[in-house]
Design a protein around this motif. Structure first.
Motif, short mmCIF file in Angstrom:
data_model
loop_
_atom_site.label_atom_id
_atom_site.label_comp_id
_atom_site.label_asym_id
_atom_site.label_seq_id
_atom_site.Cartn_x
_atom_site.Cartn_y
_atom_site.Cartn_z
N CYS A 176 -2.62 -39.86 19.36
CA CYS A 176 -1.72 -39.93 18.20
C CYS A 176 -2.49 -39.55 16.94
N SER A 177 -1.80 -38.84 16.03
CA SER A 177 -2.49 -38.34 14.84
C SER A 177 -2.96 -39.47 13.93
N HIS A 178 -2.21 -40.60 13.87
CA HIS A 178 -2.61 -41.68 12.96
C HIS A 178 -3.91 -42.35 13.42
N GLU A 179 -4.28 -42.16 14.69
CA GLU A 179 -5.52 -42.74 15.21
C GLU A 179 -6.75 -41.97 14.74
N LEU A 180 -6.54 -40.73 14.25
CA LEU A 180 -7.66 -39.85 13.93
C LEU A 180 -7.92 -39.71 12.43
N SER A 181 -6.88 -39.84 11.60
CA SER A 181 -7.06 -39.62 10.17
C SER A 181 -6.02 -40.40 9.38
N SER A 182 -6.42 -40.82 8.18
CA SER A 182 -5.48 -41.49 7.27
C SER A 182 -5.04 -40.54 6.16
N LYS A 183 -5.41 -39.25 6.28
CA LYS A 183 -5.09 -38.28 5.23
C LYS A 183 -3.72 -37.66 5.44
N LEU A 184 -3.06 -37.33 4.32
CA LEU A 184 -1.80 -36.61 4.38
C LEU A 184 -2.06 -35.14 4.70
N GLY A 185 -1.02 -34.46 5.14
CA GLY A 185 -1.15 -33.06 5.55
C GLY A 185 -0.82 -32.93 7.02
N GLY A 186 0.49 -32.99 7.33
CA GLY A 186 0.92 -33.09 8.72
C GLY A 186 0.44 -31.99 9.64
N PRO A 187 0.60 -30.70 9.30
CA PRO A 187 0.17 -29.65 10.22
C PRO A 187 -1.32 -29.69 10.55
N ARG A 188 -2.17 -29.98 9.55
CA ARG A 188 -3.61 -30.03 9.85
C ARG A 188 -3.94 -31.27 10.66
N ARG A 189 -3.21 -32.36 10.43
CA ARG A 189 -3.42 -33.56 11.26
C ARG A 189 -2.95 -33.27 12.69
N ALA A 190 -1.86 -32.50 12.83
CA ALA A 190 -1.39 -32.11 14.16
C ALA A 190 -2.41 -31.22 14.85
N LEU A 191 -3.02 -30.29 14.10
CA LEU A 191 -4.06 -29.43 14.65
C LEU A 191 -5.23 -30.26 15.17
N THR A 192 -5.67 -31.21 14.37
CA THR A 192 -6.78 -32.08 14.76
C THR A 192 -6.43 -32.85 16.03
N THR A 193 -5.19 -33.34 16.11
CA THR A 193 -4.75 -34.11 17.27
C THR A 193 -4.68 -33.24 18.51
N LEU A 194 -4.20 -32.01 18.36
CA LEU A 194 -4.14 -31.07 19.48
C LEU A 194 -5.54 -30.79 20.03
N LEU A 195 -6.49 -30.51 19.13
CA LEU A 195 -7.86 -30.24 19.58
C LEU A 195 -8.45 -31.46 20.27
N ASN A 196 -8.15 -32.65 19.74
CA ASN A 196 -8.64 -33.88 20.36
C ASN A 196 -8.12 -34.00 21.80
N ALA A 197 -6.83 -33.73 21.98
CA ALA A 197 -6.23 -33.84 23.31
C ALA A 197 -6.89 -32.88 24.29
N ARG A 198 -7.23 -31.68 23.82
CA ARG A 198 -7.88 -30.71 24.71
C ARG A 198 -9.27 -31.15 25.13
N LEU A 199 -9.92 -31.95 24.30
CA LEU A 199 -11.30 -32.35 24.57
C LEU A 199 -11.41 -33.63 25.39
N VAL A 200 -10.29 -34.35 25.56
CA VAL A 200 -10.35 -35.67 26.17
C VAL A 200 -11.03 -35.64 27.53
N SER A 201 -10.58 -34.74 28.41
CA SER A 201 -11.13 -34.74 29.77
C SER A 201 -12.60 -34.36 29.78
N MET A 202 -13.01 -33.45 28.88
CA MET A 202 -14.40 -33.02 28.84
C MET A 202 -15.33 -34.17 28.42
N ILE A 203 -14.99 -34.87 27.34
CA ILE A 203 -15.85 -35.95 26.88
C ILE A 203 -15.76 -37.15 27.82
N ASP A 204 -14.59 -37.36 28.41
CA ASP A 204 -14.45 -38.43 29.38
C ASP A 204 -15.38 -38.20 30.57
N ARG A 205 -15.47 -36.95 31.02
CA ARG A 205 -16.38 -36.63 32.13
C ARG A 205 -17.83 -36.84 31.72
#
Length: 667
Positions: A176-205
């Motif tokens: 969720c985007s609110h877990e990553l940043s408290s800053k306003l700016g929805g599309p950039r927060r969405a971008l950050t959240t998307l990149l986080n989701a892509r990295l989950v399995s890699m860092i989990d491994r």
């Protein structure tokens, strides 16, 4: 001072480093092992077992394990990562055009849901019907989900509802985007959240591999991971928010550089296999990028060191443009497995093919290149198109020559997509191979490097001349190119720090003349005002020449090859929480952020509760992050201008930061 030893581990694109460190005696022992992407625990075991054997200490003496990594950074630079489903709540399709979100999304699926909140945390009704309809199919085609809600930093209720439903149906990781940043700016927060989701399995491994290895060795110590701002977080928190580990390795290297050199002011450049990371240190501290870290061309909302990352390293792809009158060399941004390394790992399967290609009467389009599976788990290959799956099935754990694999030109784009997904490695000519031919590196197979350069020598420039008279000359040209591109990126980073953004060193005739020391009546010169600290295993072979080109003093510390691992164990835990107070109408104060939205009629009472909530959340998070005895620092930002004689509260921010050293295992 603790009597325990601290174990620092850095997992890079090529090597995994380990150091044993004592807070009184410094570095006790260090070791390296090849990073094994198919099973990261193998590389970790190789480095850690070696360093413990060198130090000859019992594992019970290890009181803390801390990990830094460039895997997340490398993945974003190379465009890799799992396939993620993006759920946008209260946004419109046009919002994808902002902040590079559409470009980052690529072909990954996106779903728009009605809902979201306004600036004061009041909701627009959430409708989950589109989610319910799409989830069964989406769950089988992605490896994770990202959720971004309109003004979710003010009220995360809709993100939480969608997250819980997705987990219930798909059982996949959700960010969720609110877990990553408290800053306003929805599309950039969405971008950050998307990149986080892509990295989950890699860092989990990665974290799982490290935890599993430590358990097998009986090392019972808290495990930390370096964040992009140089602070430490617990391994459990890193698995939830892997995006925070982008620039983890570079941040750790800066902390390590300060410890190793004692320099307060320096330009620090860390060269790895995949990237070169450049930052400026002043008064003993790196500057944090207030606008968010930029990695792989995307500006995220992750607070990190003001580090500029370039796709240039010892294992960068050597690209030869043979169409001009003089052949031009360019390096990167893609990393290849060096021929010397892949032959070191697979022997005759590579050497025999290279010798056969060298004997062939005609030079094929893809000679000197191989494909091999990375060894990631099969479920991460979900959602492949039929053509991608067919090509993927042909590639195994033994390197396969591209001239056998790519039977048509169209298959190259298909192969590139498999590489971008992190499913396949390409192997080919790199600066590391050139260094093996020149005798400046010797850890892998120099014969394969020589064969690869001999193949490249058979290429001609636009006038029909050979690229070089000997493999040694060609190798030196490649190394010279890395020296020049390194000088360019270091200058670009320093100019940006000076606020000069319009001058590109790669396009400036004046800078080109200065770096080449070109003769002329009008002479140009360029230099740095502080030492250039070179870090990384290959820094001693590259950076003296780079510093000389920049007319700068070169500082390459003795343990520069493990600076990241050292930085991993000398940092602090730090956690922040931001609580907002707004006034939607006279006499009504709305408190939101870091918890539920509340409404009050007393300003001072609202401010007091905001402080208390920020402190409580920051302290709780710092302890979750692994801090032993965190201390609090408060920052209050109140925007309340006088309008026609009346004070009008626009917004008040209460930012609590808790910091402290990580917990050490009990004796």
């Amino acid at each position: 001072m603790t009597s325990h030893f601290l174990l620092g581990i850095d997992t890079g694109g090529t090597y995994t480093d380990a150091v044993l460190f004592h807070e009184t005696d410094g570095v006790i022992a260090k070791a390296k092992s090849l990073t094994t992407r198919h099973d990261l625990a193998v590389g970790i075991a190789g480095a850690v077992d070696a360093v413990i054997a060198k130090a000859a200490i019992p594992v019970s003496a290890i009181g803390l394990v801390s990990l830094s990594t460039t895997l997340a950074t490398n993945a974003l630079v190379e465009g890799q990562g799992g396939r993620a489903g993006l759920v946008m709540i209260g946004f419109a399709p046009d919002d994808l055009k902002r902040d590079g979100l559409a470009e980052a999304l690529g072909s990954d699926p996106v779903l728009f849901l009605p809902g979201g909140h306004n600036v004061h945390g009041n909701e627009n009704p959430l409708d989950l019907s589109a989610l319910e309809e799409a989830l069964p199919e989406l769950s089988n085609s992605v490896s994770s989900f990202a959720i971004a809600g309109y003004f979710a930093v003010r009220n995360p209720a809709h993100e939480i509802r969608v997250r819980d439903r997705i987990r219930e149906i798909s059982h996949l990781p959700v960010t969720c985007s609110h877990e990553l940043s408290s800053k306003l700016g929805g599309p950039r927060r969405a971008l950050t959240t998307l990149l986080n989701a892509r990295l989950v399995s890699m860092i989990d491994r990665l974290v799982g591999a490290c935890e599993g290895f430590l358990a097998t060795r009986g090392i019972e110590a808290p495990m930390m991971v370096v964040r992009g701002d140089g602070a430490l977080i617990s391994a459990a928190e890193a698995k939830l928010r892997p995006i925070e580990t982008i620039l983890s390795g570079p941040a750790a290297s800066l902390v390590g550089a300060r410890y190793l050199t004692g320099l307060d002011d320096a330009v620090v450049s860390d060269i790895g296999g995949t990237t070169t990371d450049v930052a400026v240190m002043e008064a003993g501290r790196p500057r944090l990028d207030a606008d968010g870290a930029v990695v792989g061309g995307y500006r995220t909302m992750v607070e990190a060191v003001a580090m500029r990352t370039y796709g240039l390293g010892g294992d960068s792809e050597v690209k030869i443009n043979d169409r001009g009158l003089v052949a031009a060399f360019e390096l990167g941004p893609r990393r290849l497995l060096p021929l010397s390394l892949v032959a070191h790992m697979h022997g005759e399967a590579v050497l025999g093919v290279l010798e056969q290609q060298l004997r062939a009467p005609h030079l094929g389009r893809n000679v000197g290149r191989f494909a091999v599976r990375t060894g990631v788990p099969n479920h991460l290959a979900s959602g492949l198109l039929p053509l991608e799956q067919a090509l993927f099935d042909k590639i195994g754990s033994i390197p396969l020559p591209l001239d056998q694999l790519l039977t048509s030109t169209s298959l190259k784009a298909t192969l590139d997509r498999l590489v971008a997904r992190g499913l396949v490695h390409l192997s080919g000519l790199t600066p590391s191979d050139a260094m093996h031919v020149l005798g400046r590196q010797n850890q892998w197979n120099a014969q394969a490097a020589r064969l690869g350069l001999a193949l490249a020598m058979r290429m001609k420039d636009g006038s029909g001349r050979s690229l070089a008279a000997s493999v040694e000359e060609l190798a030196q040209k490649i190394v010279d190119r890395l020296t020049r591109q390194s000088a360019d990126v270091i200058l670009a980073a320093c100019l940006a720090e000076d606020g000069v953004t319009h001058l590109d060193p790669t396009k400036s005739i004046s800078i080109d003349r200065a770096l080449r020391r070109a003769p002329g009546i009008a002479r140009f010169a360029v230099s740095l005002d502080r030492p250039l600290v070179g870090l990384g295993a290959s820094a001693p072979v590259y950076y003296p020449a780079i510093a000389a080109m920049l007319a700068s003093e070169s500082a390459i510390p003795g343990d520069s090859d493990v600076a990241n691992a050292i930085g991993a164990v000398v940092g602090q835990v730090r956690a922040s929480a931001t609580v907002f107070v707004t006034m939607p109408e006279d006499g009504i104060y709305v408190l939101n952020g870091a918890g539920e939205t509340l409404r009050f009629t007393d300003e001072q009472k609202t401010f007091s509760l905001a402080r208390e909530r920020a402190i409580e959340v920051a302290m709780t998070q710092a302890r979750l992050n692994g801090a032993a005895d965190p201390v609090i620092a408060m920052d209050e930002q109140i925007d309340a201008p006088e309008i026609e004689g009346n004070r009008k509260l626009v917004e008040a921010r209460f930012i609590a930061t808790a910091s402290g050293r990580p917990r050490i295992a009990a004796d």
